[in-house]
Every structure is written in C-alpha cells, then in structure tokens.
Design a protein around this motif. Structure first.
Motif: not given
Length: 150
Positions: A1-5, A68-69, A73-81, A87-90
């Motif tokens: 899985m991706q890692k975001i810093s 959001i799109y 696109r830049e951080l991954g489709r599943d980044f925001l849910i 309600v929106i969240q990471i």
C-alpha cells in the motif's frame, strides 16, 4: 500500500512514496492539508472553508467535485472516502506520516524537522475562513515550539 508523507511545518509538501505531489490548483492542495489535520469533516463545511461564502452553490459543488477528482488522481482513488453521504475523510487504512503528529509527541527532544511556521506562506486569496484556520494552527504550533524550547 502507498505511503503518504506530509510536511506541514514550513512551506508545506506532500509526498507519495517519497515523490513530491503537485496538485494543479491551490484549493485542492488546501483541501488535502485541511483533511490531513482535521481527519474528517462534513462536505458542506469543507466547501465553506475552501471556497468561502460563494453565491453560486452549484459552482462551489462543481469545484469541490473537481478538486476531489484531482486529489484522487494524484494520491490514489482510495485516498478520500465518504464515511457517509455528507462526511468526507482520508482513508484510515492509508499510512500517513505527518510531521505535526511527530511534533505533538510530548517526549520529543529533536526539533530539527521543524522547518518553519505551519504551512508557511500558504494561503487562499480572499478566503478569510481558510486563512483564519491557517493562522490558528500557526499560532498553536509556534506556541508549542516556544513551550518545548523552555
């Protein structure tokens, strides 16, 4: 899985698997920064914070969908849910390393990663809501630094 810093102390920078992420417009970047700190929020509140009191609600909703799109696109489709319709969240399953989380550790003795004020020199033009949120966070982390250095 991706890692975001994310480096929020200083100029502000988002990294995906060690590579800098460049979002094409400031509102999308502001939205990510806001959610990194707040974790989740109501969609209408997020729209108000990022786009202010715009008279054209339809345009605000369109801008938010576009942001959001772009973020997905830049951080991954599943980044925001969406935890629910409003309600929106990471996504909590994504590993995120935030410098402010490390800085909030009361046992911290090495402040070398403190590169400057919270999102230094970042602001949204003509947006008092977001800029007030930024200012409050800048004051909080500056005060915390001063307290820790004593």
């Amino acid at each position: 899985m991706q890692k975001i810093s994310a480096e929020l102390l200083g100029a502000g920078r988002i990294l995906l698997d060690g590579n800098p992420v460049s979002l094409p417009f400031k509102q999308a970047e502001a939205l990510v920064y806001y959610l990194l700190v707040e974790k989740e929020t109501f969609r209408p509140k997020l729209a108000d914070i990022i786009w202010g009191d715009s008279a054209d609600e339809h345009k605000v909703q369109s801008n938010m969908r576009n942001a959001i799109y772009v973020i997905r696109r830049e951080l991954g489709r599943d980044f925001l849910i969406g935890a629910s319709k409003n309600v929106i969240q990471i996504n909590p399953e994504i590993r995120i390393d935030l410098d402010i989380d490390r800085f909030n550790d009361k046992n911290l003795t090495d402040f070398s990663f403190y590169a400057g004020d919270f999102l230094e020199n970042f602001y949204l033009k003509d947006n008092e809501y977001y800029n007030e949120w930024l200012l409050n966070n800048r004051q909080h982390y500056r005060g915390l630094l001063q307290e820790r250095l004593k």
